[in-house]
Motif scaffolding. Sequence first.
Motif, PDB file in Angstrom:
ATOM      1  N   GLN A  39       5.931  -3.872 -12.341  1.00 10.48           N
ATOM      2  CA  GLN A  39       5.119  -3.833 -11.584  1.00 10.48           C
ATOM      3  C   GLN A  39       4.035  -5.190 -11.386  1.00 10.48           C
ATOM      4  OE1 GLN A  39       3.396  -2.165  -9.332  1.00 10.48           O
ATOM      5  NE2 GLN A  39       3.530  -0.291  -9.126  1.00 10.48           N
ATOM      6  N   GLN A  40       4.306  -5.631 -13.057  1.00  7.25           N
ATOM      7  CA  GLN A  40       3.797  -7.016 -13.314  1.00  7.25           C
ATOM      8  C   GLN A  40       4.542  -7.811 -12.960  1.00  7.25           C
ATOM      9  OE1 GLN A  40       4.589  -7.252 -17.385  1.00  7.25           O
ATOM     10  NE2 GLN A  40       2.885  -9.322 -17.338  1.00  7.25           N
ATOM     11  N   ARG A  41       5.826  -7.784 -13.091  1.00  7.38           N
ATOM     12  CA  ARG A  41       6.086  -9.147 -11.415  1.00  7.38           C
ATOM     13  C   ARG A  41       5.849  -8.886 -10.228  1.00  7.38           C
ATOM     14  NH1 ARG A  41      12.350  -9.161 -13.140  1.00  7.38           N
ATOM     15  NH2 ARG A  41      11.989  -9.974 -15.049  1.00  7.38           N
ATOM     16  N   LEU A  42       6.000  -8.012 -10.037  1.00 10.18           N
ATOM     17  CA  LEU A  42       5.502  -7.884  -7.876  1.00 10.18           C
ATOM     18  C   LEU A  42       4.342  -8.621  -8.273  1.00 10.18           C
ATOM     19  CD1 LEU A  42       6.227  -4.312  -7.373  1.00 10.18           C
ATOM     20  CD2 LEU A  42       7.904  -6.707  -6.764  1.00 10.18           C
ATOM     21  N   ALA A  43       2.999  -8.208  -9.033  1.00  8.79           N
ATOM     22  CA  ALA A  43       1.626  -8.922  -8.612  1.00  8.79           C
ATOM     23  C   ALA A  43       1.917 -10.003  -9.058  1.00  8.79           C
ATOM     24  CB  ALA A  43       0.868  -8.087  -9.948  1.00  8.79           C
ATOM     25  N   GLY A  44       2.505 -10.047  -9.920  1.00  6.52           N
ATOM     26  CA  GLY A  44       3.028 -11.774  -9.908  1.00  6.52           C
ATOM     27  C   GLY A  44       3.718 -12.532  -9.112  1.00  6.52           C
ATOM     28  N   ALA A  45       4.401 -12.122  -8.200  1.00  7.37           N
ATOM     29  CA  ALA A  45       4.247 -12.850  -7.053  1.00  7.37           C
ATOM     30  C   ALA A  45       3.861 -12.652  -5.764  1.00  7.37           C
ATOM     31  CB  ALA A  45       6.056 -12.405  -7.001  1.00  7.37           C
ATOM     32  N   VAL A  46       3.538 -11.818  -5.956  1.00  9.59           N
ATOM     33  CA  VAL A  46       2.543 -11.615  -4.893  1.00  9.59           C
ATOM     34  C   VAL A  46       1.263 -12.938  -4.818  1.00  9.59           C
ATOM     35  CG1 VAL A  46       0.161 -10.302  -4.016  1.00  9.59           C
ATOM     36  CG2 VAL A  46       2.412  -8.793  -3.984  1.00  9.59           C
ATOM     37  N   ALA A  47       0.550 -13.081  -5.885  1.00 11.27           N
ATOM     38  CA  ALA A  47      -0.629 -13.576  -6.087  1.00 11.27           C
ATOM     39  C   ALA A  47       0.270 -15.273  -6.034  1.00 11.27           C
ATOM     40  CB  ALA A  47      -0.894 -13.531  -7.761  1.00 11.27           C
ATOM     41  N   GLU A  48       1.035 -15.481  -6.652  1.00  8.61           N
ATOM     42  CA  GLU A  48       1.419 -16.401  -5.787  1.00  8.61           C
ATOM     43  C   GLU A  48       2.832 -17.052  -4.652  1.00  8.61           C
ATOM     44  OE1 GLU A  48       6.796 -18.824  -6.878  1.00  8.61           O
ATOM     45  OE2 GLU A  48       5.612 -17.540  -8.476  1.00  8.61           O
ATOM     46  N   LEU A  49       2.703 -15.894  -3.277  1.00 12.93           N
ATOM     47  CA  LEU A  49       2.912 -16.169  -2.692  1.00 12.93           C
ATOM     48  C   LEU A  49       1.598 -16.097  -1.905  1.00 12.93           C
ATOM     49  CD1 LEU A  49       5.664 -12.932  -2.310  1.00 12.93           C
ATOM     50  CD2 LEU A  49       5.798 -15.913  -1.826  1.00 12.93           C
ATOM     51  N   GLY A  50       0.544 -15.519  -2.266  1.00 22.97           N
ATOM     52  CA  GLY A  50      -0.687 -15.461  -1.384  1.00 22.97           C
ATOM     53  C   GLY A  50      -0.697 -14.104  -0.659  1.00 22.97           C
ATOM     54  N   PRO A  51      -1.904 -14.634   0.843  1.00 27.21           N
ATOM     55  CA  PRO A  51      -2.674 -12.712   1.420  1.00 27.21           C
ATOM     56  C   PRO A  51      -1.284 -12.825   2.291  1.00 27.21           C
ATOM     57  CG  PRO A  51      -3.578 -15.575   1.869  1.00 27.21           C
ATOM     58  CD  PRO A  51      -2.856 -15.699   0.957  1.00 27.21           C
ATOM     59  N   LYS A  52      -0.440 -13.423   2.905  1.00 27.92           N
ATOM     60  CA  LYS A  52       0.617 -12.875   3.795  1.00 27.92           C
ATOM     61  C   LYS A  52       1.374 -11.743   2.867  1.00 27.92           C
ATOM     62  CE  LYS A  52       1.350 -14.485   7.672  1.00 27.92           C
ATOM     63  NZ  LYS A  52       2.264 -15.737   8.647  1.00 27.92           N
ATOM     64  N   ALA A  53       1.928 -11.499   1.338  1.00 28.51           N
ATOM     65  CA  ALA A  53       2.806 -11.090   0.789  1.00 28.51           C
ATOM     66  C   ALA A  53       1.746  -9.604   0.659  1.00 28.51           C
ATOM     67  CB  ALA A  53       3.116 -11.723  -0.753  1.00 28.51           C
ATOM     68  N   ARG A  54       2.520  -8.836   0.602  1.00 32.52           N
ATOM     69  CA  ARG A  54       2.351  -7.551  -0.259  1.00 32.52           C
ATOM     70  C   ARG A  54       3.160  -6.708  -1.036  1.00 32.52           C
ATOM     71  NH1 ARG A  54       2.703  -2.608   3.266  1.00 32.52           N
ATOM     72  NH2 ARG A  54       3.740  -2.929   5.304  1.00 32.52           N
ATOM     73  N   ALA A  55       3.424  -5.833  -1.713  1.00 32.63           N
ATOM     74  CA  ALA A  55       4.143  -5.252  -2.841  1.00 32.63           C
ATOM     75  C   ALA A  55       3.914  -3.667  -2.850  1.00 32.63           C
ATOM     76  CB  ALA A  55       4.147  -5.980  -4.123  1.00 32.63           C
ATOM     77  N   HIS A  56       5.447  -3.490  -3.303  1.00 35.54           N
ATOM     78  CA  HIS A  56       5.241  -1.764  -3.720  1.00 35.54           C
ATOM     79  C   HIS A  56       6.874  -1.863  -4.199  1.00 35.54           C
ATOM     80  CE1 HIS A  56       2.976  -0.659  -0.803  1.00 35.54           C
ATOM     81  NE2 HIS A  56       3.181  -1.369   0.309  1.00 35.54           N
ATOM     82  N   ALA A  57       6.637  -0.714  -5.743  1.00 36.42           N
ATOM     83  CA  ALA A  57       7.493  -0.899  -6.274  1.00 36.42           C
ATOM     84  C   ALA A  57       8.897   0.605  -6.107  1.00 36.42           C
ATOM     85  CB  ALA A  57       7.130   0.084  -7.733  1.00 36.42           C
ATOM     86  N   VAL A  58       9.946  -0.209  -6.067  1.00 35.03           N
ATOM     87  CA  VAL A  58      11.014   0.945  -5.928  1.00 35.03           C
ATOM     88  C   VAL A  58      11.756   0.746  -6.726  1.00 35.03           C
ATOM     89  CG1 VAL A  58      11.665  -1.322  -4.095  1.00 35.03           C
ATOM     90  CG2 VAL A  58      12.560   1.218  -3.216  1.00 35.03           C
ATOM     91  N   ASP A  59      12.958   1.337  -6.725  1.00 33.77           N
ATOM     92  CA  ASP A  59      14.157   1.275  -8.005  1.00 33.77           C
ATOM     93  C   ASP A  59      14.999   2.097  -7.152  1.00 33.77           C
ATOM     94  OD1 ASP A  59      15.934   2.064  -9.304  1.00 33.77           O
ATOM     95  OD2 ASP A  59      14.498   3.621 -10.988  1.00 33.77           O
ATOM     96  N   LEU A  60      16.174   0.732  -7.105  1.00 32.45           N
ATOM     97  CA  LEU A  60      17.512   1.301  -6.262  1.00 32.45           C
ATOM     98  C   LEU A  60      18.268   2.327  -6.532  1.00 32.45           C
ATOM     99  CD1 LEU A  60      18.833  -2.125  -5.454  1.00 32.45           C
ATOM    100  CD2 LEU A  60      17.741  -0.629  -3.952  1.00 32.45           C
ATOM    101  N   GLU A  61      18.374   3.267  -8.144  1.00 30.09           N
ATOM    102  CA  GLU A  61      18.972   3.850  -8.429  1.00 30.09           C
ATOM    103  C   GLU A  61      18.148   5.358  -7.905  1.00 30.09           C
ATOM    104  OE1 GLU A  61      21.283   3.804 -11.969  1.00 30.09           O
ATOM    105  OE2 GLU A  61      20.022   1.755 -12.273  1.00 30.09           O
ATOM    106  N   ASP A  62      16.706   5.164  -7.198  1.00 30.27           N
ATOM    107  CA  ASP A  62      16.060   6.672  -7.106  1.00 30.27           C
ATOM    108  C   ASP A  62      16.031   6.973  -5.961  1.00 30.27           C
ATOM    109  OD1 ASP A  62      14.057   8.290  -7.072  1.00 30.27           O
ATOM    110  OD2 ASP A  62      12.945   7.782  -8.459  1.00 30.27           O
ATOM    111  N   ARG A  63      16.893   7.395  -4.779  1.00 29.14           N
ATOM    112  CA  ARG A  63      16.742   7.896  -3.623  1.00 29.14           C
ATOM    113  C   ARG A  63      15.478   8.134  -3.051  1.00 29.14           C
ATOM    114  NH1 ARG A  63      22.784  10.165  -1.656  1.00 29.14           N
ATOM    115  NH2 ARG A  63      23.888   9.081  -3.435  1.00 29.14           N
ATOM    116  N   PRO A  64      14.404   8.785  -3.364  1.00 29.67           N
ATOM    117  CA  PRO A  64      13.432   9.317  -2.794  1.00 29.67           C
ATOM    118  C   PRO A  64      12.407   7.708  -3.087  1.00 29.67           C
ATOM    119  CG  PRO A  64      14.092  10.955  -4.157  1.00 29.67           C
ATOM    120  CD  PRO A  64      14.696   9.913  -4.915  1.00 29.67           C
ATOM    121  N   SER A  65      12.809   7.120  -3.971  1.00 25.03           N
ATOM    122  CA  SER A  65      11.613   5.885  -4.481  1.00 25.03           C
ATOM    123  C   SER A  65      11.684   5.054  -3.270  1.00 25.03           C
ATOM    124  CB  SER A  65      12.086   5.067  -5.025  1.00 25.03           C
ATOM    125  OG  SER A  65      11.510   3.725  -5.676  1.00 25.03           O
ATOM    126  N   ILE A  66      13.030   4.776  -2.647  1.00 24.89           N
ATOM    127  CA  ILE A  66      13.273   3.841  -1.542  1.00 24.89           C
ATOM    128  C   ILE A  66      12.843   4.736   0.002  1.00 24.89           C
ATOM    129  CG2 ILE A  66      15.765   3.231  -0.169  1.00 24.89           C
ATOM    130  CD1 ILE A  66      17.171   2.929  -2.195  1.00 24.89           C
TER     131      ILE A  66
END
Length: 238
Positions: A39-66
Amino acid sequence: MTFQDRTVAIIGGGSGFGLRVAHGVIAGGGTVVIGGRSQQRLAGAVAELGPKARAHAVDLEDRPSIVAFFAAVGSLDHLFVPAATYKVGPITALSDEDAESPFRTKFWGQYHAVKAAIPRISQDGSIVLMAGAAGARPLKGAAAYAACNSAIEGLGRALALELAPVRVNTVSPGTIDGHLWRSRPAEVYEAAFAHYSTLTALGRPGTEDEVAETVLFLMRCGYITGSSLYPDGGYALR
């Protein structure tokens, strides 16, 4: 084709190749939804990318998460999944669990991400899978990793037929001077870069921006599907 009014989902968009692709999409007028485990890395990336970006957590080893990630994304036009965590080494040195790790995240992670995205992706959209040049031209001491990359390229060709008119292609980079290698000890990446440079026509490792440009090209070009592109500096030519 431009990215104007288009939505691109990038799992692994918080750093490295994924973040560079996200910048390219936004520069072209699109919006991005990035995913990852931190979540910390995603938040930093969204701050860098600006208002045309949003983020959601996901784990590729967790199918319900996908599944939950794509429910949050909604409709999309392009998908890129560079996220993966795995171990590489000789067959005699790796545990079975470590040998299987490229398949768990890099192969099956992308497979299940594509499966969850299918009902939501536009018919004139595309999927870019992430493999590696080692699939076609393996280096000694990474058999399971090479096999995984070959499997991903095969998956891309098969899905291009199955999912048409949605386009499916694969990008297979060589050794890249970027986030992944620079997170390792200096003596490790310096030796790897020096060795790889002797194997390529261009005499150097690649950059994350060069890989990102390849991905963006595959998204934009409406008449390429079932192909694998190798931003590898001419490794096959030496």
